[in-house]
Every structure is written in structure tokens, then in C-alpha cells.
Write an enzyme that holds these catalytic residues in place. Sequence first.
Site, PDB file in Angstrom:
ATOM      1  N   VAL A  43       0.824  -1.205   0.000  1.00 47.43           N
ATOM      2  CA  VAL A  43       0.000   0.000   0.000  1.00 47.43           C
ATOM      3  C   VAL A  43       0.861   1.258   0.000  1.00 47.43           C
ATOM      4  O   VAL A  43       0.423   2.332  -0.449  1.00 47.43           O
ATOM      5  CB  VAL A  43      -0.951  -0.023   1.217  1.00 47.43           C
ATOM      6  N   LYS A  44       2.092   1.158   0.490  1.00 48.82           N
ATOM      7  CA  LYS A  44       2.967   2.326   0.616  1.00 48.82           C
ATOM      8  C   LYS A  44       3.441   2.873  -0.724  1.00 48.82           C
ATOM      9  O   LYS A  44       3.976   3.988  -0.785  1.00 48.82           O
ATOM     10  CB  LYS A  44       4.166   1.994   1.497  1.00 48.82           C
ATOM     11  N   ASP A  45       3.241   2.122  -1.798  1.00 52.95           N
ATOM     12  CA  ASP A  45       3.587   2.649  -3.121  1.00 52.95           C
ATOM     13  C   ASP A  45       2.819   3.926  -3.418  1.00 52.95           C
ATOM     14  O   ASP A  45       3.311   4.829  -4.105  1.00 52.95           O
ATOM     15  CB  ASP A  45       3.267   1.623  -4.208  1.00 52.95           C
ATOM     16  N   ALA A  48       4.545   6.812  -1.597  1.00 48.36           N
ATOM     17  CA  ALA A  48       5.867   7.049  -2.189  1.00 48.36           C
ATOM     18  C   ALA A  48       5.750   7.816  -3.501  1.00 48.36           C
ATOM     19  O   ALA A  48       6.458   8.808  -3.732  1.00 48.36           O
ATOM     20  CB  ALA A  48       6.580   5.716  -2.413  1.00 48.36           C
TER      21      ALA A  48
END
Length: 342
Positions: A43-45, A48
Site C-alpha cells: 500500500v505504501k507505493d 511514495a
Amino acid sequence: MGITLGFAGTVGNTPLIRLRGVSEETGCEILGKAEFMNPGGSVKDRAARAIVADAEQRGELRPGGTVVEGTAGNTGIGLAHVCNERGYRCIIVMPDNQSPEKYRLLEMLGAELYKVPAVPYSNPNQYQKVSQRLAGSLRNAIWANQFDNPINRHAHLTTTGPEIWEQTNGKVSAFVASSGTGGTLAGTSEYLKSRNRDVRCVLADPPGSSLYEFVRNGTLMSTGGGSITEGIGIARITVNFKDAPVDDAVHIEDGETVHFVYRLREEGLFVGSTSGINVAAAVRVARELGPGHTIVTVLCDGGAKYQSRLFNREWLESKGLAAHAVPARRNEPITLENVLVA
């Protein structure tokens, strides 16, 4: 699906997966947002991509620049991918108690990795603070600052929330997610409530975190102990979590987290501990609401980053959690002596 523009173009628009077992047990539709299908694996894409794009648009990150971040791993992995695509140097500072697979993956992606002792946020050598000072010491560098950079929350307000609303045809009853930076829970909840204020938004919180008590009682008080989960459960209110429209919180012990990670594996879903705690909390919310509701949660990342821990029987036994792990189905062993050609 058409042609996308590099790594950044493939982030988001992940499917919602019906979690068959827990849906049938509760009489609700429990759906997992398959964030492990993002190109960087988590999910952190989303954060970022958004943080780098914002820094470029504001002129803070120029060609040949450097992105520095303190992370438990997944945001660093997403940033490493984005930096490779955009031609930036990527420097990642991590606490030294995370899964070894995350360290190796960051190094394989070409990020410069620095591990520091895991200490409380109040300590000046806590990994986020070290990364901030490091970024300030370099030319043409930005500190991504995922915890207190509101672009993180905005990324979910403008992508994750709208995707869930569209995928459920606006029939989502509750959204359940854990919180580290607060971006996913706050941003997604903000959007869903803007479309229907009755959508119930619930925090899933692990042992040792202070957010459960904050949501329930307005005080930052730890629930005690520690957790095997990585990257979630903190003792402060971040900029991203501040004023998040969260209705309630559910405290989930590590045993429940492990139980649901292994149950998801039986449905073909190989995910990490944060997905387990999210599904455990979604089941709790489904039982509170009763049959007929649609509960959405987040399958944050894949299980491959936790092979040496979460999927290591000896490690689970050392934590007293092995009994919660459903063993993989096994048939009688096969010998190849009778089928090998001499």
C-alpha cells in the site's frame, strides 16, 4: 488494461477480493483491498509516488537529487522503485528490528540502507529523526517524512477512497484499517465519509500502541507489551492521523493476527501481519454490525517479506504464537525411486 507510464503508472487501481471464509462466517461481505498487487508490493507505493511527485512539482526535488526516509520498510521499498524510475539517489534509515527480507530487498533495489537501534520516538536517535537530520545535511535532498507529510493522507483521499467507493458501488458499510503513519486510514476514511457520513471507520490496533486508547478515550496510553506487526501502532498523533474521522478502534492481539494470516493463506492469499490484523478487526466489526453489511479492509503487503519470521515455525514458537498458525495441508510424502529413469 492499456499502456501505463512506468512504475508510477501502475500504482493503484488494485482489486477488491471477497474473503470467502470470513464472509460466510459473519454473513457480511468482507472485502480486502489487494494492495500487495501494487508494483512495489504494498500500500505504501501510493504514498511514495505522491510524495516524490509533490516534491518535484514544488521544485524541492531537482534532477540528480536525493530522497531520504525513515521507514519500517515498505515506504522505503516504494521510494526505491520511484527513485530508480526518476533518477534519484535513495537513502533509507530503518530500525534494526525489522524482517531481514526487507533489508535485502532494499539493497537489491539499489537503495543505500542504514540501520539504527530501535528506540522510542522521544530518543533523538530514533530512525525518523536520524533520517531528518541526514536529509538536512545533504544538498538537493528531501526528507520524505511520511508520518507528518500530509501528501501521504491526500494520496489515499484521492485514490484509495474513490476506488473503494466505485468498486462497492457506494455500498460500503465500514472501512477497517491499522495505522502507522495514519495516511491510509485517515485519507480513505475522509473520502468515504464525504460520500456517506454513515460509513463506519474503525482503527485496528496492535499491542503496545497508544492509538486504541486515543480513539476510544482521547488519551495517548499504551495498551502494554509489544507486537510482531511491523510499521503500525505508534505512541503519537501524526499530522496524517490528526483529526482523522475515525469512529472506533479495535484492539487485536498477535495470536489473532497470526490466525488470520494463515487462514488467508488457505484462500490462496499470501500476506503479511498487517493484513492479518486488518482482517481480524474487520471480522470483529462485521459481528458488531450484524449480517448483510459490506466491510472493506486492506491487504497491505505480501508475505514474502516475512519468511524468516511470520512463516517460520521456530520463530513463531519463540514468540508463543505457533499454536495460532494453521499448518499447511500436507499429503503423504512421495518418493521418486519408482519414477526416476535409471
